[in-house]
Design a protein around this motif. Structure first.
Motif, PDB file in Angstrom:
ATOM      1  N   ALA A 252       0.846  -1.206   0.000  1.00 12.13           N
ATOM      2  CA  ALA A 252       0.000   0.000   0.000  1.00 12.13           C
ATOM      3  C   ALA A 252       0.877   1.250   0.000  1.00 12.13           C
ATOM      4  CB  ALA A 252      -0.912  -0.005   1.222  1.00 12.13           C
ATOM      5  N   GLU A 253       1.901   1.228   0.829  1.00 11.31           N
ATOM      6  CA  GLU A 253       2.817   2.365   0.918  1.00 11.31           C
ATOM      7  C   GLU A 253       3.498   2.612  -0.435  1.00 11.31           C
ATOM      8  OE1 GLU A 253       6.246   1.659   3.355  1.00 11.31           O
ATOM      9  OE2 GLU A 253       6.356   3.740   4.027  1.00 11.31           O
ATOM     10  N   TYR A 254       3.951   1.534  -1.059  1.00 15.97           N
ATOM     11  CA  TYR A 254       4.609   1.628  -2.366  1.00 15.97           C
ATOM     12  C   TYR A 254       3.672   2.225  -3.407  1.00 15.97           C
ATOM     13  CZ  TYR A 254       6.939   0.037  -6.653  1.00 15.97           C
ATOM     14  OH  TYR A 254       7.539  -0.026  -7.886  1.00 15.97           O
ATOM     15  N   ARG A 255       2.388   1.890  -3.292  1.00 18.02           N
ATOM     16  CA  ARG A 255       1.407   2.371  -4.268  1.00 18.02           C
ATOM     17  C   ARG A 255       0.718   3.649  -3.767  1.00 18.02           C
ATOM     18  NH1 ARG A 255      -1.338  -3.341  -6.445  1.00 18.02           N
ATOM     19  NH2 ARG A 255       0.640  -4.487  -6.577  1.00 18.02           N
ATOM     20  N   ASN A 256       1.515   4.570  -3.294  1.00 17.83           N
ATOM     21  CA  ASN A 256       0.998   5.872  -2.839  1.00 17.83           C
ATOM     22  C   ASN A 256      -0.143   5.744  -1.848  1.00 17.83           C
ATOM     23  OD1 ASN A 256       2.779   7.318  -4.593  1.00 17.83           O
ATOM     24  ND2 ASN A 256       1.438   6.653  -6.284  1.00 17.83           N
ATOM     25  N   LYS A 257       0.068   4.935  -0.854  1.00 16.41           N
ATOM     26  CA  LYS A 257      -0.929   4.724   0.204  1.00 16.41           C
ATOM     27  C   LYS A 257      -2.281   4.297  -0.362  1.00 16.41           C
ATOM     28  CE  LYS A 257       1.117   7.541   3.798  1.00 16.41           C
ATOM     29  NZ  LYS A 257       0.759   8.165   5.088  1.00 16.41           N
ATOM     30  N   ILE A 262      -4.432  -0.605   2.259  1.00 13.73           N
ATOM     31  CA  ILE A 262      -4.332  -0.260   3.691  1.00 13.73           C
ATOM     32  C   ILE A 262      -5.481  -0.915   4.452  1.00 13.73           C
ATOM     33  CG2 ILE A 262      -4.494   1.615   5.392  1.00 13.73           C
ATOM     34  CD1 ILE A 262      -3.089   3.445   3.394  1.00 13.73           C
ATOM     35  N   LYS A 263      -6.653  -0.854   3.850  1.00 18.82           N
ATOM     36  CA  LYS A 263      -7.843  -1.438   4.471  1.00 18.82           C
ATOM     37  C   LYS A 263      -7.656  -2.954   4.657  1.00 18.82           C
ATOM     38  CE  LYS A 263     -12.163  -1.537   5.813  1.00 18.82           C
ATOM     39  NZ  LYS A 263     -12.331  -1.210   7.221  1.00 18.82           N
ATOM     40  N   LEU A 264      -7.184  -3.616   3.608  1.00 23.34           N
ATOM     41  CA  LEU A 264      -6.990  -5.067   3.693  1.00 23.34           C
ATOM     42  C   LEU A 264      -5.959  -5.427   4.762  1.00 23.34           C
ATOM     43  CD1 LEU A 264      -7.385  -7.985   2.670  1.00 23.34           C
ATOM     44  CD2 LEU A 264      -5.711  -7.495   0.855  1.00 23.34           C
ATOM     45  N   GLY A 265      -4.815  -4.769   4.692  1.00 24.71           N
ATOM     46  CA  GLY A 265      -3.752  -5.080   5.652  1.00 24.71           C
ATOM     47  C   GLY A 265      -4.159  -4.779   7.091  1.00 24.71           C
ATOM     48  N   SER A 266      -4.823  -3.648   7.299  1.00 27.35           N
ATOM     49  CA  SER A 266      -5.175  -3.287   8.675  1.00 27.35           C
ATOM     50  C   SER A 266      -6.324  -4.151   9.193  1.00 27.35           C
ATOM     51  CB  SER A 266      -5.498  -1.792   8.784  1.00 27.35           C
ATOM     52  OG  SER A 266      -6.604  -1.460   7.978  1.00 27.35           O
ATOM     53  N   THR A 267      -7.175  -4.629   8.288  1.00 32.74           N
ATOM     54  CA  THR A 267      -8.229  -5.564   8.718  1.00 32.74           C
ATOM     55  C   THR A 267      -7.617  -6.885   9.159  1.00 32.74           C
ATOM     56  OG1 THR A 267      -9.788  -4.553   7.182  1.00 32.74           O
ATOM     57  CG2 THR A 267     -10.348  -6.746   8.002  1.00 32.74           C
ATOM     58  N   MET A 268      -6.626  -7.361   8.397  1.00 35.61           N
ATOM     59  CA  MET A 268      -5.912  -8.590   8.796  1.00 35.61           C
ATOM     60  C   MET A 268      -5.311  -8.408  10.186  1.00 35.61           C
ATOM     61  SD  MET A 268      -4.034  -9.481   5.136  1.00 35.61           S
ATOM     62  CE  MET A 268      -3.154 -10.969   5.655  1.00 35.61           C
ATOM     63  N   LEU A 269      -4.711  -7.252  10.399  1.00 36.58           N
ATOM     64  CA  LEU A 269      -4.118  -6.956  11.701  1.00 36.58           C
ATOM     65  C   LEU A 269      -5.190  -6.898  12.791  1.00 36.58           C
ATOM     66  CD1 LEU A 269      -2.066  -5.899  13.781  1.00 36.58           C
ATOM     67  CD2 LEU A 269      -2.061  -3.702  12.584  1.00 36.58           C
ATOM     68  N   ASP A 270      -6.290  -6.190  12.516  1.00 36.97           N
ATOM     69  CA  ASP A 270      -7.361  -6.065  13.522  1.00 36.97           C
ATOM     70  C   ASP A 270      -7.886  -7.438  13.939  1.00 36.97           C
ATOM     71  OD1 ASP A 270      -7.135  -3.341  13.307  1.00 36.97           O
ATOM     72  OD2 ASP A 270      -8.966  -3.047  12.137  1.00 36.97           O
ATOM     73  N   TRP A 271      -8.219  -8.224  12.935  1.00 35.82           N
ATOM     74  CA  TRP A 271      -8.793  -9.544  13.226  1.00 35.82           C
ATOM     75  C   TRP A 271      -7.821 -10.417  14.024  1.00 35.82           C
ATOM     76  CZ3 TRP A 271     -11.082 -11.408   7.829  1.00 35.82           C
ATOM     77  CH2 TRP A 271     -12.204 -10.620   7.534  1.00 35.82           C
ATOM     78  N   MET A 272      -6.573 -10.456  13.579  1.00 33.76           N
ATOM     79  CA  MET A 272      -5.645 -11.430  14.167  1.00 33.76           C
ATOM     80  C   MET A 272      -5.008 -10.933  15.460  1.00 33.76           C
ATOM     81  SD  MET A 272      -6.411 -13.928  12.403  1.00 33.76           S
ATOM     82  CE  MET A 272      -5.257 -15.200  12.892  1.00 33.76           C
ATOM     83  N   TRP A 273      -5.058  -9.606  15.664  1.00 36.77           N
ATOM     84  CA  TRP A 273      -4.678  -9.108  16.995  1.00 36.77           C
ATOM     85  C   TRP A 273      -5.714  -9.567  18.016  1.00 36.77           C
ATOM     86  CZ3 TRP A 273      -0.508  -6.574  19.054  1.00 36.77           C
ATOM     87  CH2 TRP A 273      -0.664  -6.121  20.374  1.00 36.77           C
ATOM     88  N   GLU A 274      -6.973  -9.420  17.652  1.00 35.31           N
ATOM     89  CA  GLU A 274      -8.071  -9.828  18.530  1.00 35.31           C
ATOM     90  C   GLU A 274      -7.963 -11.327  18.869  1.00 35.31           C
ATOM     91  OE1 GLU A 274     -10.316  -8.136  20.098  1.00 35.31           O
ATOM     92  OE2 GLU A 274     -11.385  -9.903  20.872  1.00 35.31           O
ATOM     93  N   ALA A 318       0.969   0.047  10.523  1.00 33.09           N
ATOM     94  CA  ALA A 318      -0.449   0.431  10.489  1.00 33.09           C
ATOM     95  C   ALA A 318      -0.633   1.831  11.096  1.00 33.09           C
ATOM     96  CB  ALA A 318      -1.297  -0.582  11.255  1.00 33.09           C
ATOM     97  N   HIS A 319       0.113   2.103  12.155  1.00 28.94           N
ATOM     98  CA  HIS A 319       0.038   3.443  12.751  1.00 28.94           C
ATOM     99  C   HIS A 319       0.540   4.488  11.765  1.00 28.94           C
ATOM    100  CE1 HIS A 319       0.133   6.688  15.580  1.00 28.94           C
ATOM    101  NE2 HIS A 319       1.437   6.839  15.446  1.00 28.94           N
ATOM    102  N   GLN A 320       1.637   4.173  11.109  1.00 32.56           N
ATOM    103  CA  GLN A 320       2.187   5.120  10.129  1.00 32.56           C
ATOM    104  C   GLN A 320       1.182   5.401   9.008  1.00 32.56           C
ATOM    105  OE1 GLN A 320       5.582   3.713   7.897  1.00 32.56           O
ATOM    106  NE2 GLN A 320       5.931   5.694   6.898  1.00 32.56           N
ATOM    107  N   LEU A 321       0.552   4.352   8.492  1.00 26.12           N
ATOM    108  CA  LEU A 321      -0.301   4.498   7.309  1.00 26.12           C
ATOM    109  C   LEU A 321      -1.678   5.074   7.634  1.00 26.12           C
ATOM    110  CD1 LEU A 321       0.547   1.246   5.320  1.00 26.12           C
ATOM    111  CD2 LEU A 321       1.309   3.584   4.837  1.00 26.12           C
TER     112      LEU A 321
END
Lengths: 395, 395
Positions: A252-257, A262-274, A318-321
């Protein structure tokens, strides 16, 4: 995150990498006598097994050459990188060009596995060496190894299946490792044609491995993403999913945010952190069952080093993006837990295997699975992310 | 051991088998719809995975038919035994006659493994069924499966090796499982020609796997019994060695208390009790390193059900054969620890996977590895040993 905290973390990661982690491995792991590296090290760095893993050889070679390319042109780093490259080329291929899994001290092959991850890690090592030296031959070697990884995984029947046709399955390992390897090759070979392949793998993850009903990133699914309601199919690997999450956020970062990524990656993080964060003892569980049933793998509730490395990177990125403070909090949580349990203040580096409550299970620093990869990659990535956030804030 | 204690233990083992362990599996595990057994059971006996393991199918079929043959001619036991035999014959072979490792609920094959332990467990099931019914065909099936086990293991190259020729090794699994399978066939087919093969396997264990320098029973050694000084070669499996110890002591008993075999079996027990018994928390460790170095397998310090089953039998049998009170003490120790940690008083049977200190890791009762084998075999064997000692004392 405020600037003071960012600077604090930047220092922890930068100094930890350059003054603790890297010196430990450089001091103990390089086999100047027989080539390659000794990664099977006890707590104090003494060698407990002279066998050599091909995965770790490619990974450390990539790591040290990446530091050479991106941090500082230190001749000793380049020399160690070349030392790894030489071993890969000289010893790690069978007569058909498939790469081994382990070798003995002298470089004689011990094990061939059906999988082709040795190839993916060799590919990124060669690409980093090409970037460091400009020697055209390594651009080709990198492509060859990467193509081999793709060919074996995309050609039905080329890798003998563990299961019969009665239990068809897809695993997240291939698209995940594919993405990060292609990102490295794109960067170091300066070749944007890898981007479309990366998009294909990201779509594969999004389409098949995101289980919205359970809000979980699956490891193994049926051909169309179906839940395989058996032990293996239900088993989640939070650390692995968090690793995949940041590969996609990096894209996502490489592709100009790119907001969708970002949504896909942060959703993966949200779900799997939980699912993965241990609310009782802290730290990231190794395995969880998607339905909350007992897991078959015995070490399901242990705390391994690498899921924590991946969680640190994923939360920070995720915080950065997104700018979401939730991710800064999660980063702090996992950073604190990790740094109060894994590092060995006496001999340096991290322990790898802790019990659920953080007690040490074995004091070794390396084996066929643990080497200088996840730990230094985390220190390096986290350092660079902190640096980047600070830079953006200044602008 | 005094008579009062012997009677106490006899009751524990006999009643436990007939009123707790066996009813649990008979109630929950039999798939009258699709054949075979559902052994992947949660704490309360509910099915958590419908896949069917061939090992456990052969093992439970052997177990229940052995109870039919040796304890009581109960028609329901014979019916369940036949139910297992039918599934083995109908579903568990590939077109070349090699047996699968797992199948799905309907009996469709899922996994073939390179090893031939499915064959050894099918062999003892067929032999027990022959004994129960006298149907000649099952004498032949038992021999066929046993011959297949021997042929695959004795013919170089027939089982694809995990390692290359650069790391030649022998494993104790083959002679060990060979011995106990041949003992069962000898008994149930009433054929003493198996004895010389048993002697060969016992010599193999005595010659190659007894490491006198370290006073340890090795799991994996070089071709001449050399210590392979790497993770795998140094890893000891105390429960496995204790199991081998009682196989050999059982052979000693069969051969009119052969003193050499009693010596070998009790030495294996002595060595591996010293190495395997957890002096801090009690119970038997899963893995130990022969040099005391860190073990690579993650669950090394967990307490699994089956090493405790094997330790109960080994200590009790050693006490019977030698009269040494030391073994009665050890039996009491491991019996006490096991019975205060593994049994589930609410739903019956044993938990399988405990942490080092005895806390439950997962509450399941069965999976692809745990089924009605080690637990009921222990109850049955220990009951019979207590009975036999009491009988001898009376004479």
């Amino acid at each position: 995150m405020n600037r003071q905290d960012l600077k604090k973390y930047l220092n922890i990661y930068q100094n930890g990498l350059l003054e603790d982690i890297l010196p430990f491995w450089i001091k103990h792991a390089i086999d100047w006598e027989d080539g390659g590296f000794n990664f099977c090290l006890d707590r104090d760095g003494s060698i407990i097994d002279t066998d050599k893993g091909v995965w770790q050889t490619g990974r450390f070679t990539w790591m040290i050459l990446t530091l050479y390319n991106e941090v500082e042109k230190r001749e000793d780093w380049l020399k160690i990188g070349k030392h790894g490259i030489d071993f890969l080329e000289k010893h790690c291929y069978d007569e058909k060009g498939k790469m081994y899994f382990t070798l003995d001290k002298k470089g004689n092959p011990l094990r061939m596995r059906r999988y082709v991850y040795s190839e993916s890690f060799a590919a990124i090592a060669y690409a980093a060496y090409y970037k460091a030296t400009g020697i055209e031959r390594y651009r080709e070697k990198a492509r060859e190894a990467f193509d081999s990884f793709c060919r074996y995984n995309n050609t039905a029947g080329l890798i003998p299946s563990k299961y019969t046709e009665n239990r068809k399955m897809r695993s997240m390992g291939v698209p995940m490792i594919g993405i990060v390897s292609a990102q490295e090759l794109r960067h170091n070979l300066d070749d944007d044609t890898f981007t479309s392949q990366i998009s294909t793998w990201i779509r594969e993850i999004s389409q098949y491995f995101m289980n919205h009903q359970y809000q979980a990133v699956m490891e193994t699914v049926g051909p169309e993403g179906e839940l395989i309601d058996h032990f293996d199919g239900r088993t989640l690997n939070p650390g692995h999913a968090l690793e995949g999450a940041w590969f996609i956020m990096k894209e996502a970062e490489y592709r100009n945010k790119d907001p969708e990524l970002i949504k896909l990656g942060s959703t993966m993080l949200d779900w799997m952190w939980e699912i993965g964060w241990d609310k009782q003892y802290g730290g990231i569980f190794y395995f969880r069952d998607v339905k909350g049933l007992p897991v078959q793998e015995y070490w399901h509730d242990m705390k391994f080093w690498w899921p924590h490395n991946e969680a640190v990177i994923a939360t920070l990125l995720a915080h950065q993006l997104t700018g979401d403070e939730k991710y800064a909090d999660w980063h702090e949580k996992v950073q604190q837990w990790s740094f109060s349990h894994f590092p060995d203040p006496e001999f340096g580096e991290w322990y790898g295997y802790l019990h659920r409550d953080g007690r040490i299970s074995v004091p070794l620093k390396g084996n066929i699975w643990k080497g200088p990869f996840h730990v230094p990659r985390m220190y390096y990535m986290a350092w660079k992310i902190c640096e980047s956030i600070l830079k953006t804030q200044t602008q």
